[in-house]
Design an enzyme around this catalytic site. Structure first.
Site, PDB file in Angstrom:
ATOM      1  N   CYS A 172     -34.048  -5.596  34.780  1.00 44.61           N
ATOM      2  CA  CYS A 172     -35.244  -6.316  34.335  1.00 44.61           C
ATOM      3  C   CYS A 172     -36.537  -5.753  34.903  1.00 44.61           C
ATOM      4  CB  CYS A 172     -35.112  -7.794  34.689  1.00 44.61           C
ATOM      5  SG  CYS A 172     -33.592  -8.519  34.057  1.00 44.61           S
ATOM      6  N   GLU A 322     -38.893 -16.547  44.716  1.00 45.15           N
ATOM      7  CA  GLU A 322     -40.134 -15.841  44.376  1.00 45.15           C
ATOM      8  C   GLU A 322     -41.353 -16.618  44.863  1.00 45.15           C
ATOM      9  OE1 GLU A 322     -42.430 -13.642  40.654  1.00 45.15           O
ATOM     10  OE2 GLU A 322     -40.760 -15.003  40.227  1.00 45.15           O
TER      11      GLU A 322
END
Length: 420
Positions: A172, A322
């Site tokens: 990704c 994240e």
């Protein structure tokens, strides 16, 4: 190669192209993102059955490859390459480069174009032919149709671009790596212009079976448009998307000499490896932190200059990791900016996600409009930043970061600055 002031050359964006689940060009995709429109729906690419735990996706709609190539090429190109050609043509047209300008050596114009998986639909189709009818029925075009680098090759052939040419394959993070590497080729004199981006077309039975077996995908089959919900407490997995994004990167002095419209400047590229797990990030997101810090360092920027982060934000439990990494890097500034995820509307384009999201950041910098993160259903205490859950936000954005993280522990952060 140094510029006239004695430093590496500055790199600007002069063209963009996009085929996405929410629009088949940059303008329509951007309108959809600002409006908070989801590209989700029940899969139509094949007659998906209840055997598949996930039966939803963010498909490109109304795409006719013969609008971008002749029928013979359309038959010989996997969908991943068809989408790549379409986005690349748009990018070249928007940069005024449908044909190479007189005096531009084709060796000075290169291509770096990524894909995480490549022509998986072709692989599945040809494997069925092998099993059902024997080896003589496998197409002679099988190998060039499915290898991940073929889009980069086809783009160079179609437009006669003879500079650096290759594919990036890092799950990704693929197209984010492509843009970052392309920037470096210009900075250090390998080329004056680069076409960079990525394409993915993985809404196929085998891909869905594999990701579903990992329990990575949302199973909200009764709510396709609401299933991708990054940072929401009840997120249950990503929604597959498909599409392609391409940008034209150019040395500043080259763009100015030909009178090109400059859309943004690419000022930073951070990349790292987690060295942790085949699919999961480390709990503190140290690889993501390192990539973000490197991008800011390359940009010559401090954390107080960051106005927006387009997060990787996949609608998985990694959203909390994240968030923690962003807070670790930006400190108190993290609470003052918008951290959004356009994947709430586009789904996850895997290897093409970085290119789409870089284009979104360019548009944010140009317009001062930040797309919402839709489908919020309740707060997660570990996701406590401003994600634009309430709708589009208007505020000036001078410097934007975009994160892309891939299976295998590949991390990329690109820094883009508003062109003034």
């Amino acid at each position: 190669m140094e510029n006239g002031s004695g430093g590496v050359r500055r790199v600007v964006v002069t063209g963009m192209g996009l085929v996405s689940p929410v629009g088949n060009d940059v303008a329509s995709s951007w309108d959809s993102l600002l409006a908070g429109r989801s590209g989700g729906g029940t899969v139509t690419a094949w007659d998906i059955t209840e055997d598949f735990p996930c039966r939803i996706g963010c498909e490109v709609k109304g795409f006719d490859p013969t609008d971008h190539m002749d029928k013979r090429d359309a038959k010989r190109f996997d969908r991943v390459a068809q989408l790549a050609i379409a986005a690349s043509g748009q990018a070249l047209a928007s940069a005024g480069l449908e044909t190479l300008p007189a005096g531009l050596a084709p060796e000075r114009f290169g291509v770096v174009f990524g894909s995480g998986i490549g022509g998986i639909a072709t692989f599945e189709e040809q494997h069925r032919k092998l099993i059902e009818s024997g080896p003589n029925r496998v197409s002679p075009f099988f190998v060039p149709m499915f290898i991940p680098d073929i889009s980069a090759g086809l783009i160079s052939m179609r437009w006669g671009l003879r500079g650096p040419n290759y594919a990036t394959v890092s799950a990704c993070a693929s197209s984010a790596h492509a843009i970052g590497n392309a920037m470096r080729h210009i900075r250090y004199g390998d080329a004056d212009l680069m076409l960079a981006g990525g394409s993915e077309a993985t809404i196929t039975p085998m891909t869905y079976a594999g990701f579903s077996s990992m329990k990575a995908m949302s199973t909200r089959n009764d709510d396709p448009s609401g299933a991708s919900r990054p940072f929401s407490a009840d997120r249950d997995g990503f929604v597959m998307g498909e599409g392609a994004g391409a940008v034209i990167l150019e040395a500043l002095e080259h763009a100015e000499a030909r009178g090109a419209e400059i859309l943004a400047e690419v000022v930073g590229y951070g990349l790292s490896g987690d060295a942790h797990h085949i699919t999961a990030p480390p709990p503190d997101g140290y690889g993501a932190q390192h990539a973000m810090r490197m991008a800011l360092s390359h940009a010559g920027a401090d954390v107080g200059e960051v106005d927006y982060v387009n997060a990787h934000g996949t609608s998985t439990m990694a959203d909390a990791i994240e968030t923690a990494a962003i807070k670790a890097v930006l400190g108190p500034r993290a609470k003052e900016i918008v951290v959004g995820s356009t994947k709430s509307m586009t789904g996850h384009l895997l290897g093409a996600a970085g290119a789409l999201e870089a284009i979104a950041c360019i548009q944010v910098c140009r317009t001062g409009k930040i797309p919402p993160t839709i489908n919020f259903q309740g707060p997660d205490p570990d996701c406590d930043l401003e994600y634009a859950h309430g709708g589009m936000i208007e505020r000036p954005v001078e410097l934007a970061l975009t994160n892309s993280f891939g299976f295998g522990g590949h991390n990329v952060c690109l820094a883009l600055r508003r062109w003034d």
